[in-house]
Design a protein around this motif. Structure first.
Motif, PDB file in Angstrom:
ATOM      1  N   TRP A  52       0.749  -1.139  -0.100  1.00 43.60           N
ATOM      2  CA  TRP A  52       0.057  -0.148   0.100  1.00 43.60           C
ATOM      3  C   TRP A  52       0.849   1.284   0.057  1.00 43.60           C
ATOM      4  O   TRP A  52       0.452   1.947  -0.686  1.00 43.60           O
ATOM      5  CB  TRP A  52      -1.028  -0.223   1.072  1.00 43.60           C
ATOM      6  CG  TRP A  52      -1.965   1.121   1.288  1.00 43.60           C
ATOM      7  CD1 TRP A  52      -3.141   0.970   0.749  1.00 43.60           C
ATOM      8  CD2 TRP A  52      -1.851   2.167   2.122  1.00 43.60           C
ATOM      9  NE1 TRP A  52      -3.605   2.513   0.904  1.00 43.60           N
ATOM     10  CE2 TRP A  52      -3.169   3.203   1.773  1.00 43.60           C
ATOM     11  CE3 TRP A  52      -0.715   2.736   2.946  1.00 43.60           C
ATOM     12  CZ2 TRP A  52      -3.271   4.231   2.309  1.00 43.60           C
ATOM     13  CZ3 TRP A  52      -0.866   3.929   3.488  1.00 43.60           C
ATOM     14  CH2 TRP A  52      -1.946   4.891   3.212  1.00 43.60           C
ATOM     15  N   LEU A  53       1.860   1.284   0.834  1.00 41.07           N
ATOM     16  CA  LEU A  53       2.764   2.544   0.843  1.00 41.07           C
ATOM     17  C   LEU A  53       3.815   2.702  -0.318  1.00 41.07           C
ATOM     18  O   LEU A  53       3.852   4.010  -0.776  1.00 41.07           O
ATOM     19  CB  LEU A  53       3.814   2.284   2.166  1.00 41.07           C
ATOM     20  CG  LEU A  53       3.154   2.507   3.412  1.00 41.07           C
ATOM     21  CD1 LEU A  53       4.467   1.917   4.635  1.00 41.07           C
ATOM     22  CD2 LEU A  53       2.944   3.985   3.751  1.00 41.07           C
ATOM     23  N   SER A  54       3.899   1.497  -1.156  1.00 40.31           N
ATOM     24  CA  SER A  54       4.597   1.685  -2.530  1.00 40.31           C
ATOM     25  C   SER A  54       4.060   2.643  -3.432  1.00 40.31           C
ATOM     26  O   SER A  54       4.857   3.241  -4.133  1.00 40.31           O
ATOM     27  CB  SER A  54       4.752   0.365  -3.136  1.00 40.31           C
ATOM     28  OG  SER A  54       3.400  -0.004  -3.534  1.00 40.31           O
ATOM     29  N   GLN A  55       2.689   2.973  -3.189  1.00 42.56           N
ATOM     30  CA  GLN A  55       2.214   4.023  -4.272  1.00 42.56           C
ATOM     31  C   GLN A  55       2.661   5.453  -4.023  1.00 42.56           C
ATOM     32  O   GLN A  55       2.553   6.198  -5.001  1.00 42.56           O
ATOM     33  CB  GLN A  55       0.589   3.895  -4.161  1.00 42.56           C
ATOM     34  CG  GLN A  55       0.004   4.331  -3.036  1.00 42.56           C
ATOM     35  CD  GLN A  55      -1.560   4.058  -2.679  1.00 42.56           C
ATOM     36  OE1 GLN A  55      -2.387   4.596  -3.619  1.00 42.56           O
ATOM     37  NE2 GLN A  55      -1.897   3.197  -1.750  1.00 42.56           N
ATOM     38  N   PHE A  56       3.137   5.638  -2.693  1.00 40.02           N
ATOM     39  CA  PHE A  56       3.688   6.844  -2.670  1.00 40.02           C
ATOM     40  C   PHE A  56       5.105   6.714  -2.574  1.00 40.02           C
ATOM     41  O   PHE A  56       5.751   8.280  -2.273  1.00 40.02           O
ATOM     42  CB  PHE A  56       3.483   7.314  -1.054  1.00 40.02           C
ATOM     43  CG  PHE A  56       1.709   6.964  -0.673  1.00 40.02           C
ATOM     44  CD1 PHE A  56       1.034   8.194  -1.239  1.00 40.02           C
ATOM     45  CD2 PHE A  56       1.336   5.850   0.012  1.00 40.02           C
ATOM     46  CE1 PHE A  56      -0.517   8.164  -0.809  1.00 40.02           C
ATOM     47  CE2 PHE A  56      -0.145   5.983  -0.015  1.00 40.02           C
ATOM     48  CZ  PHE A  56      -0.939   6.695  -0.136  1.00 40.02           C
TER      49      PHE A  56
END
Length: 338
Positions: A330-334
Motif C-alpha cells: 500500500w505504501l509503495s504507491q507513495f
C-alpha cells in the motif's frame, strides 16, 4: 504554539481518536534515514523547535483530556497498573514534585503551583483540580503521590532504582504500554526487561545504553524516540488486554490499511530525580494512522523503504509479520522512485 484541547476521544471500541492537521505536522516521525538500525540514539533533552514535541520536557498536546480519561478507564479496570514498591516512596514524591514544577513552568495557563515549605497548593485548570496538600504526607492527597500526578500527565512513567551498577523497575504508572507489562517487569533489571528485543544484544546496544543511563546527572535529562505499529488507535496494548487487541492484526486488508494501521512513536525522556536520585523514565506515546501519515509525502516514502527492508526478526518483534506485506504494498504507491 497555542494549546487547544480536543473533546474527549476514544482509544477503544468506537475509536474516535483523530489527529488535527497541527498534530500531524508536529508528530515525531522517528526515521532519519531510509533504513532502520538499532542504536542508542540518545540526545540531551534540551528545549528546541518551539511548538514541537521537543519544546518542553513533558509534552502536553490536543489529546490531553482524551489521554487522561483513557488512563482513568484503565485504572478503574486494573488498579495494578500503578505500582510503587515500599523503598520507592521517596522517589514517588520526587516524581510528583518534578512533574508539578515542570508543568507549572511550561504551561502556566493550565497548571499552577504554590509552595510554602512543605505546604503545596496545586491547581490543574484543564481538569478542574484544586488541591492543597503537605509534601511527603500521603494522607493529604486523594491517592498515592505517583498515581495522583500521573493521572494528570500524558504518557507512562517508570521509576528506576539504581543500585549495584544496574537499574531496576521498582515503581511506575503504565496504562498505555506497547506489548509489555509493568506487573511482569516490576523488580527486573535493565537488561532483563529488554531481553525480548532481538539483535540489539548482539550489537551491544543495551550495554552502551545502560552505561550512559547510570551516569545521567540531576538537571541533565536525555531523550530518544522508539517506534512500533498498532492496529487501531489503541493506547493500551498490554499483555493483560491481549484478548482485546491481538486478533486485530488479522483484520488488515488493502481496503482498510490506511485507516487501521497506525505508526506508534514513543518519546522517551530519562531524568535523574533530585531528592531520591532514582531515574524517571517517561514514555509519551503518539499515534498516527497511515491515512494521516501519507499527507506528509516525505514520511510516506521513507516509511515504505524502512518497512520494506526491515530485518525479519525486528518485524516479528514489532508485531508486523501478519500485515507487513499488505502495508508495504500500500505504501509503495507513495514511493514511485523505489
Amino acid at each position: 504554539m497555542s494549546l487547544t484541547f480536543k473533546p474527549v476521544e476514544s482509544y477503544r471500541e468506537a475509536f474516535s481518536f483523530r489527529n488535527s492537521p497541527d498534530a500531524i505536522r508536529r508528530f515525531p516521525f522517528p526515521f532519519p534515514e531510509d533504513q532502520y538500525l538499532y542504536s542508542v540514539n540518545i540526545e540531551p533533552a534540551t528545549s528546541r523547535d518551539p511548538g514541537s514535541v521537543f519544546e518542553h520536557c513533558f509534552d502536553i498536546d490536543e489529546h490531553y483530556r482524551s489521554e487522561t480519561a483513557e488512563r482513568a478507564l484503565v485504572l478503574e479496570r486494573d488498579p495494578s497498573r500503578c505500582l510503587v514498591m515500599p523503598h520507592m516512596q521517596t522517589a514517588a514524591w520526587d516524581a510528583l514534585g518534578v512533574l508539578m514544577e515542570q508543568l507549572a513552568a511550561d504551561y502556566p495557563e493550565y497548571f499552577r503551583l504554590e509552595r510554602d515549605g512543605d505546604r503545596w497548593h496545586w491547581r490543574n485548570l484543564a481538569l478542574g483540580i484544586n488541591q492543597a496538600f503537605t509534601f511527603g504526607d500521603a494522607a493529604s492527597l486523594p491517592c498515592e503521590p505517583l498515581e495522583y500526578i500521573t493521572r494528570q500527565v500524558q504518557g507512562d512513567f517508570a521509576l528506576l532504582d539504581q543500585r549495584d551498577g544496574d537499574l531496576y523497575m521498582d515503581a511506575g504508572m503504565v496504562t498505555a504500554p506497547a506489548d509489555w507489562s509493568l506487573a511482569f517487569d516490576a523488580g527486573m533489571s535493565f537488561k532483563q526487561w529488554h531481553s525480548p528485543v532481538p539483535m540489539a544484544h548482539q550489537m551491544g546496544v543495551f550495554d552502551r545504553a545502560l552505561k550512559y543511563l547510570l551516569n545521567i546527572q540531576v538537571g541533565h535529562p536525555v531523550r530518544r524516540l522508539n517506534w512500533t505499529m498498532t492496529i487501531n488507535p489503541r493506547l493500551d496494548t498490554s499483555p493483560e488486554t491481549y484478548h482485546e487487541w491481538g486478533s486485530e492484526r488479522g483484520l488488515v486488508s488493502p481496503d482498510n490499511v490506511g485507516r487501521l494501521v497506525h505508526l506508534r512513536v514513543e518519546l522517551q525522556v530519562m531524568l535523574r530525580l533530585p531528592r531520591s536520585h532514582a531515574l524517571m523514565f517517561s514514555i509519551r506515546t503518539y499515534l498516527i494512522s497511515m491515512d494521516e501519515l501519507v499527507t506528509q509525502p516525505a514520511w510516506a516514502r521513507r516509511l515504505h523503504r524502512v518497512l520494506r527492508d526491515l530485518p525479519e526478526p525486528i518485524a516479528d518483534y514489532k508485531g508486523l509479520t501478519r500485515y507487513r506485506a499488505v502495508l508495504v504494498d500500500w505504501l509503495s504507491q507513495f514511493d514511485r522512485d523505489a
